[in-house]
Design a protein around this motif. Structure first.
Motif, PDB file in Angstrom:
ATOM      1  N   UNK A  64      -3.006  12.810 -12.618  1.00  0.00           N
ATOM      2  CA  UNK A  64      -2.154  11.669 -12.952  1.00  0.00           C
ATOM      3  C   UNK A  64      -1.812  10.882 -11.693  1.00  0.00           C
ATOM      4  N   UNK A  65      -1.488  11.579 -10.616  1.00  0.00           N
ATOM      5  CA  UNK A  65      -1.113  10.900  -9.374  1.00  0.00           C
ATOM      6  C   UNK A  65      -2.290  10.120  -8.798  1.00  0.00           C
ATOM      7  N   UNK A  66      -3.466  10.703  -8.778  1.00  0.00           N
ATOM      8  CA  UNK A  66      -4.638  10.006  -8.238  1.00  0.00           C
ATOM      9  C   UNK A  66      -4.973   8.791  -9.097  1.00  0.00           C
ATOM     10  N   UNK A  67      -4.910   8.930 -10.402  1.00  0.00           N
ATOM     11  CA  UNK A  67      -5.190   7.813 -11.296  1.00  0.00           C
ATOM     12  C   UNK A  67      -4.221   6.667 -11.047  1.00  0.00           C
ATOM     13  N   UNK A  68      -2.946   6.977 -10.959  1.00  0.00           N
ATOM     14  CA  UNK A  68      -1.944   5.936 -10.742  1.00  0.00           C
ATOM     15  C   UNK A  68      -2.035   5.329  -9.346  1.00  0.00           C
ATOM     16  N   UNK A  69      -2.355   6.126  -8.340  1.00  0.00           N
ATOM     17  CA  UNK A  69      -2.497   5.594  -6.986  1.00  0.00           C
ATOM     18  C   UNK A  69      -3.703   4.662  -6.871  1.00  0.00           C
ATOM     19  N   UNK A  70      -4.793   4.986  -7.553  1.00  0.00           N
ATOM     20  CA  UNK A  70      -5.953   4.095  -7.555  1.00  0.00           C
ATOM     21  C   UNK A  70      -5.638   2.778  -8.247  1.00  0.00           C
ATOM     22  N   UNK A  71      -4.908   2.847  -9.345  1.00  0.00           N
ATOM     23  CA  UNK A  71      -4.503   1.621 -10.043  1.00  0.00           C
ATOM     24  C   UNK A  71      -3.585   0.782  -9.152  1.00  0.00           C
ATOM     25  N   UNK A  72      -2.647   1.434  -8.473  1.00  0.00           N
ATOM     26  CA  UNK A  72      -1.741   0.719  -7.581  1.00  0.00           C
ATOM     27  C   UNK A  72      -2.507   0.109  -6.405  1.00  0.00           C
ATOM     28  N   UNK A  73      -3.469   0.831  -5.851  1.00  0.00           N
ATOM     29  CA  UNK A  73      -4.258   0.305  -4.730  1.00  0.00           C
ATOM     30  C   UNK A  73      -5.038  -0.939  -5.154  1.00  0.00           C
ATOM     31  N   UNK A  74      -5.598  -0.918  -6.337  1.00  0.00           N
ATOM     32  CA  UNK A  74      -6.314  -2.097  -6.833  1.00  0.00           C
ATOM     33  C   UNK A  74      -5.392  -3.286  -7.002  1.00  0.00           C
ATOM     34  N   UNK A  75      -4.206  -3.034  -7.504  1.00  0.00           N
ATOM     35  CA  UNK A  75      -3.252  -4.122  -7.678  1.00  0.00           C
ATOM     36  C   UNK A  75      -2.760  -4.656  -6.338  1.00  0.00           C
ATOM     37  N   UNK A  76      -2.581  -3.777  -5.376  1.00  0.00           N
ATOM     38  CA  UNK A  76      -2.142  -4.215  -4.046  1.00  0.00           C
ATOM     39  C   UNK A  76      -3.218  -5.079  -3.394  1.00  0.00           C
ATOM     40  N   UNK A  77      -4.481  -4.758  -3.628  1.00  0.00           N
ATOM     41  CA  UNK A  77      -5.562  -5.584  -3.089  1.00  0.00           C
ATOM     42  C   UNK A  77      -5.545  -6.994  -3.686  1.00  0.00           C
ATOM     43  N   UNK A  78      -5.097  -7.110  -4.914  1.00  0.00           N
ATOM     44  CA  UNK A  78      -5.029  -8.420  -5.562  1.00  0.00           C
ATOM     45  C   UNK A  78      -3.714  -9.151  -5.295  1.00  0.00           C
ATOM     46  N   UNK A  79      -2.729  -8.477  -4.748  1.00  0.00           N
ATOM     47  CA  UNK A  79      -1.404  -9.083  -4.599  1.00  0.00           C
ATOM     48  C   UNK A  79      -1.399 -10.346  -3.738  1.00  0.00           C
ATOM     49  N   UNK A  80      -2.143 -10.421  -2.618  1.00  0.00           N
ATOM     50  CA  UNK A  80      -2.119 -11.690  -1.873  1.00  0.00           C
ATOM     51  C   UNK A  80      -2.671 -12.866  -2.680  1.00  0.00           C
ATOM     52  N   UNK A  81      -3.696 -12.599  -3.478  1.00  0.00           N
ATOM     53  CA  UNK A  81      -4.247 -13.667  -4.315  1.00  0.00           C
ATOM     54  C   UNK A  81      -3.246 -14.120  -5.368  1.00  0.00           C
ATOM     55  N   UNK A  82      -2.543 -13.162  -5.961  1.00  0.00           N
ATOM     56  CA  UNK A  82      -1.536 -13.515  -6.954  1.00  0.00           C
ATOM     57  C   UNK A  82      -0.375 -14.265  -6.317  1.00  0.00           C
ATOM     58  N   UNK A  83      -0.005 -13.861  -5.110  1.00  0.00           N
ATOM     59  CA  UNK A  83       1.052 -14.563  -4.391  1.00  0.00           C
ATOM     60  C   UNK A  83       0.626 -16.015  -4.122  1.00  0.00           C
ATOM     61  N   UNK A  84      -0.602 -16.194  -3.639  1.00  0.00           N
ATOM     62  CA  UNK A  84      -1.098 -17.540  -3.350  1.00  0.00           C
ATOM     63  C   UNK A  84      -1.212 -18.391  -4.627  1.00  0.00           C
ATOM     64  N   UNK A  85      -1.593 -17.756  -5.716  1.00  0.00           N
ATOM     65  CA  UNK A  85      -1.655 -18.466  -6.994  1.00  0.00           C
ATOM     66  C   UNK A  85      -0.261 -18.937  -7.395  1.00  0.00           C
ATOM     67  N   UNK A  86       0.718 -18.061  -7.271  1.00  0.00           N
ATOM     68  CA  UNK A  86       2.099 -18.456  -7.586  1.00  0.00           C
ATOM     69  C   UNK A  86       2.605 -19.531  -6.642  1.00  0.00           C
ATOM     70  N   UNK A  87       2.252 -19.434  -5.366  1.00  0.00           N
ATOM     71  CA  UNK A  87       2.685 -20.448  -4.399  1.00  0.00           C
ATOM     72  C   UNK A  87       2.033 -21.799  -4.678  1.00  0.00           C
ATOM     73  N   UNK A  88       0.830 -21.790  -5.231  1.00  0.00           N
ATOM     74  CA  UNK A  88       0.168 -23.054  -5.522  1.00  0.00           C
ATOM     75  C   UNK A  88       0.816 -23.765  -6.718  1.00  0.00           C
TER      76      UNK A  88
END
Length: 93
Positions: A64-88
């Protein structure tokens, strides 16, 4: 508890979009840090139930921990793009 984790995980992209709308780049790591704290607490909670709860085991807790950490890592990789999208989309005065 597992449904709560999925709901919180689905809210992370919205948090990053909101931070972009508000132009708060210094708060960018906060949603991921809060999620990591929750995942750590849940992992310890599952480990505390080993031997008493029917589904709790060391292997299950690790899975469970590895599954959730992988999901969180993927989301963190996308976070700058989502931030820039919101800023735009943000309206500047």
């Amino acid at each position: 508890m597992f449904l709560l984790t999925k709901r919180i995980s689905m809210g992370l992209p919205l948090a990053w979009l909101l931070l972009g709308l508000l132009h708060l780049p210094w708060l960018l790591p906060v949603p991921a840090a809060l999620m990591l704290g929750f995942l750590t607490w849940r992992h310890r909670h599952i480990l505390a139930q080993v031997g008493t709860a029917p589904l709790a085991s060391d292997g299950f807790a690790k899975h469970v921990m590895v599954d959730d950490l992988l999901r969180l890592a993927g989301q963190v990789l996308l976070s700058p793009l989502l931030y820039l999208l919101g800023a735009s989309f943000a309206v500047t005065p």
